[in-house]
Design a protein around this motif. Structure first.
Motif, PDB file in Angstrom:
ATOM      1  N   PHE A   1      40.124  42.692  57.202  1.00 13.09           N
ATOM      2  CA  PHE A   1      40.216  41.328  56.674  1.00 13.09           C
ATOM      3  C   PHE A   1      41.694  40.967  56.558  1.00 13.09           C
ATOM      4  CE2 PHE A   1      40.316  38.005  53.489  1.00 13.09           C
ATOM      5  CZ  PHE A   1      39.264  37.195  53.874  1.00 13.09           C
ATOM      6  N   PRO A   2      42.276  40.330  57.581  1.00 15.03           N
ATOM      7  CA  PRO A   2      43.707  40.018  57.540  1.00 15.03           C
ATOM      8  C   PRO A   2      43.984  38.669  56.890  1.00 15.03           C
ATOM      9  CG  PRO A   2      42.857  39.507  59.699  1.00 15.03           C
ATOM     10  CD  PRO A   2      41.690  40.030  58.896  1.00 15.03           C
ATOM     11  N   ARG A   3      45.133  38.539  56.288  1.00 13.03           N
ATOM     12  CA  ARG A   3      45.624  37.261  55.783  1.00 13.03           C
ATOM     13  C   ARG A   3      47.154  37.327  55.741  1.00 13.03           C
ATOM     14  NH1 ARG A   3      45.127  36.954  49.211  1.00 13.03           N
ATOM     15  NH2 ARG A   3      45.683  39.095  48.760  1.00 13.03           N
ATOM     16  N   ILE A   4      47.792  36.209  55.979  1.00 13.60           N
ATOM     17  CA  ILE A   4      49.239  36.096  55.928  1.00 13.60           C
ATOM     18  C   ILE A   4      49.618  35.201  54.761  1.00 13.60           C
ATOM     19  CG2 ILE A   4      51.265  35.101  57.093  1.00 13.60           C
ATOM     20  CD1 ILE A   4      50.233  36.060  59.710  1.00 13.60           C
ATOM     21  N   PHE A   5      50.630  35.610  54.023  1.00 12.90           N
ATOM     22  CA  PHE A   5      51.089  34.782  52.905  1.00 12.90           C
ATOM     23  C   PHE A   5      52.597  34.857  52.800  1.00 12.90           C
ATOM     24  CE2 PHE A   5      49.537  38.908  51.402  1.00 12.90           C
ATOM     25  CZ  PHE A   5      50.659  39.440  50.805  1.00 12.90           C
ATOM     26  N   ARG A   6      53.163  33.874  52.128  1.00  9.55           N
ATOM     27  CA  ARG A   6      54.611  33.823  51.958  1.00  9.55           C
ATOM     28  C   ARG A   6      55.047  34.887  50.950  1.00  9.55           C
ATOM     29  NH1 ARG A   6      58.125  28.490  50.048  1.00  9.55           N
ATOM     30  NH2 ARG A   6      60.188  29.449  50.284  1.00  9.55           N
ATOM     31  N   GLY A   7      56.206  35.491  51.220  1.00  7.98           N
ATOM     32  CA  GLY A   7      56.739  36.489  50.305  1.00  7.98           C
ATOM     33  C   GLY A   7      56.126  37.852  50.543  1.00  7.98           C
ATOM     34  N   VAL A   8      56.400  38.785  49.636  1.00  8.72           N
ATOM     35  CA  VAL A   8      55.892  40.138  49.788  1.00  8.72           C
ATOM     36  C   VAL A   8      54.793  40.462  48.777  1.00  8.72           C
ATOM     37  CG1 VAL A   8      58.011  41.023  50.802  1.00  8.72           C
ATOM     38  CG2 VAL A   8      57.757  41.040  48.328  1.00  8.72           C
ATOM     39  N   TYR A   9      54.529  39.532  47.871  1.00  9.04           N
ATOM     40  CA  TYR A   9      53.438  39.717  46.917  1.00  9.04           C
ATOM     41  C   TYR A   9      52.356  38.685  47.186  1.00  9.04           C
ATOM     42  CZ  TYR A   9      56.730  42.668  44.412  1.00  9.04           C
ATOM     43  OH  TYR A   9      57.629  43.648  44.080  1.00  9.04           O
ATOM     44  N   ALA A  10      51.122  39.139  47.156  1.00  7.89           N
ATOM     45  CA  ALA A  10      50.010  38.245  47.454  1.00  7.89           C
ATOM     46  C   ALA A  10      49.891  37.145  46.404  1.00  7.89           C
ATOM     47  CB  ALA A  10      48.710  39.052  47.510  1.00  7.89           C
ATOM     48  N   PRO A  11      49.398  35.958  46.799  1.00  6.37           N
ATOM     49  CA  PRO A  11      49.143  34.910  45.809  1.00  6.37           C
ATOM     50  C   PRO A  11      48.179  35.407  44.740  1.00  6.37           C
ATOM     51  CG  PRO A  11      48.947  34.073  48.052  1.00  6.37           C
ATOM     52  CD  PRO A  11      49.064  35.556  48.157  1.00  6.37           C
ATOM     53  N   GLY A  12      48.437  35.063  43.496  1.00  7.90           N
ATOM     54  CA  GLY A  12      47.592  35.546  42.410  1.00  7.90           C
ATOM     55  C   GLY A  12      47.761  37.020  42.182  1.00  7.90           C
ATOM     56  N   ASP A  13      48.983  37.526  42.385  1.00  6.25           N
ATOM     57  CA  ASP A  13      49.246  38.950  42.245  1.00  6.25           C
ATOM     58  C   ASP A  13      48.780  39.456  40.877  1.00  6.25           C
ATOM     59  OD1 ASP A  13      50.234  41.434  42.955  1.00  6.25           O
ATOM     60  OD2 ASP A  13      52.114  41.064  41.904  1.00  6.25           O
ATOM     61  N   GLY A  14      48.068  40.568  40.869  1.00  9.70           N
ATOM     62  CA  GLY A  14      47.558  41.122  39.629  1.00  9.70           C
ATOM     63  C   GLY A  14      46.098  40.799  39.400  1.00  9.70           C
ATOM     64  N   SER A  15      45.542  39.860  40.192  1.00 12.93           N
ATOM     65  CA  SER A  15      44.129  39.519  40.047  1.00 12.93           C
ATOM     66  C   SER A  15      43.350  40.121  41.209  1.00 12.93           C
ATOM     67  CB  SER A  15      43.941  37.999  40.033  1.00 12.93           C
ATOM     68  OG  SER A  15      44.400  37.438  41.248  1.00 12.93           O
ATOM     69  N   VAL A  16      42.055  40.300  41.009  1.00 15.11           N
ATOM     70  CA  VAL A  16      41.209  40.882  42.043  1.00 15.11           C
ATOM     71  C   VAL A  16      40.834  39.792  43.049  1.00 15.11           C
ATOM     72  CG1 VAL A  16      39.042  42.062  42.519  1.00 15.11           C
ATOM     73  CG2 VAL A  16      40.325  42.594  40.453  1.00 15.11           C
ATOM     74  N   TYR A  17      40.978  40.082  44.307  1.00 15.65           N
ATOM     75  CA  TYR A  17      40.691  39.107  45.362  1.00 15.65           C
ATOM     76  C   TYR A  17      39.606  39.671  46.267  1.00 15.65           C
ATOM     77  CZ  TYR A  17      41.322  36.515  49.717  1.00 15.65           C
ATOM     78  OH  TYR A  17      41.109  35.767  50.849  1.00 15.65           O
ATOM     79  N   TYR A  18      38.479  38.982  46.344  1.00 18.14           N
ATOM     80  CA  TYR A  18      37.380  39.426  47.198  1.00 18.14           C
ATOM     81  C   TYR A  18      37.258  38.500  48.398  1.00 18.14           C
ATOM     82  CZ  TYR A  18      35.766  42.362  43.367  1.00 18.14           C
ATOM     83  OH  TYR A  18      35.683  43.306  42.378  1.00 18.14           O
ATOM     84  N   PRO A  19      37.288  39.032  49.601  1.00 19.66           N
ATOM     85  CA  PRO A  19      37.023  38.177  50.771  1.00 19.66           C
ATOM     86  C   PRO A  19      35.573  37.720  50.767  1.00 19.66           C
ATOM     87  CG  PRO A  19      37.137  40.477  51.427  1.00 19.66           C
ATOM     88  CD  PRO A  19      37.557  40.425  49.976  1.00 19.66           C
ATOM     89  N   GLU A  20      35.332  36.590  51.376  1.00 13.44           N
ATOM     90  CA  GLU A  20      33.972  36.031  51.379  1.00 13.44           C
ATOM     91  C   GLU A  20      33.406  35.947  52.789  1.00 13.44           C
ATOM     92  OE1 GLU A  20      34.297  32.323  49.391  1.00 13.44           O
ATOM     93  OE2 GLU A  20      34.759  33.223  47.441  1.00 13.44           O
ATOM     94  N   GLY A  21      33.804  36.901  53.612  1.00 12.26           N
ATOM     95  CA  GLY A  21      33.258  36.935  54.961  1.00 12.26           C
ATOM     96  C   GLY A  21      34.126  36.243  55.987  1.00 12.26           C
ATOM     97  N   GLY A  22      35.120  35.456  55.542  1.00  9.71           N
ATOM     98  CA  GLY A  22      36.001  34.782  56.483  1.00  9.71           C
ATOM     99  C   GLY A  22      36.943  35.769  57.134  1.00  9.71           C
TER     100      GLY A  22
END
Length: 247
Positions: free
Chosen positions: A192-213
């Motif tokens: 499950f790839p994603r690209i984001f700005r910077g070196v820390y994911a958006p919402g760093d510290g929170s759990v992120y679940y992909p939804e099939g995308g």
């Protein structure tokens, strides 16, 4: 005893957080200055503090990185050239670009020959630098572990304007950008790839679940995203060059 308990609780919180957010960024050093441009940049004034007597027409010499170094995709280099041409093509602005050419060095003889070919007396020399690392990623969450990688990319665009007759630098400007490509192996979803700005994911510290995308990115796309921000920063600083008599 109370202080001991607090210390233990704090240590557990730090350990848990480190598991949750995965690997840490390794970008702890200041941005590099291109060895080719360092002697010139050290003599030049910042673009934002420069005032010219009139609008300046200059050529652009883009220094091609060595084959052994990490570089931008060719498609991105051409996009940068097109954007620079478009950005500095309007009349009445402080800087105008006539031509863009690639060079292998920034020695004065090479730049003077290029300036003669282009019919300009000033040259903006631009040196791109790309730094990239891939770090392991592991997220511990109640629904299991995500295992994968995060590719962190930094792009630096350093530029110095030179008067070709004297060989003296006039002003310098720099832009840098960061982007990351995160590829998690998440159960039946697969990569499950994603690209984001910077070196820390958006919402760093929170759990992120992909939804099939799922997204497909061209090779080295993370460098392209980082270079977008680097170019924006460079153009912003170059736009701050002032003139006392704009034409």
């Amino acid at each position: 005893m109370v202080n001991g308990k607090r210390t233990t609780v704090f240590s557990l919180m730090v350990f848990s957080l480190s598991i949750m957010i995965g690997g840490c960024s390794s970008w702890l050093t200041p941005p590099p200055v291109s060895p080719i441009l360092e002697p010139l940049i050290s003599q030049a004034s910042p673009a934002e503090g420069t005032t010219l007597p009139e609008s300046l027409v200059l050529g652009v010499a883009w220094i091609t990185p060595p084959r052994s170094s990490i570089s931008l995709p060719e498609r991105e280099t051409q996009r940068i050239f097109d954007q620079i041409r478009q950005h500095f093509s309007e009349p009445g602005i402080s800087l105008r670009v006539s031509n863009i050419a690639t060079v292998n060095s920034a020695d004065l003889d090479t730049l003077r020959k290029l300036g003669a070919d282009q019919g300009v007396g000033h040259m903006l020399v631009v040196a791109p630098t790309v730094q990239e690392i891939t770090v392991p990623e592991k997220f511990g969450v109640p629904r299991g572990n995500w295992l994968g990688t995060r590719t962190e990319s930094q792009v630096f665009l350093e530029a110095v304007a030179i008067e070709l007759k004297s060989g003296l630098p006039i002003f310098e400007a720099q832009g840098n950008g960061q982007a990351s490509l995160e590829v998690l192996e998440y159960g039946s979803f697969g990569p499950f790839p994603r690209i984001f700005r910077g070196v820390y994911a958006p919402g760093d510290g929170s759990v992120y679940y992909p939804e099939g995308g799922r997204e497909d990115f061209p090779p080295n796309e993370v460098r392209v995203v980082a270079s977008n921000y680097a170019l924006a920063g460079l153009l912003y600083k170059l736009d701050r060059v002032k003139t006392t008599n704009p034409s």
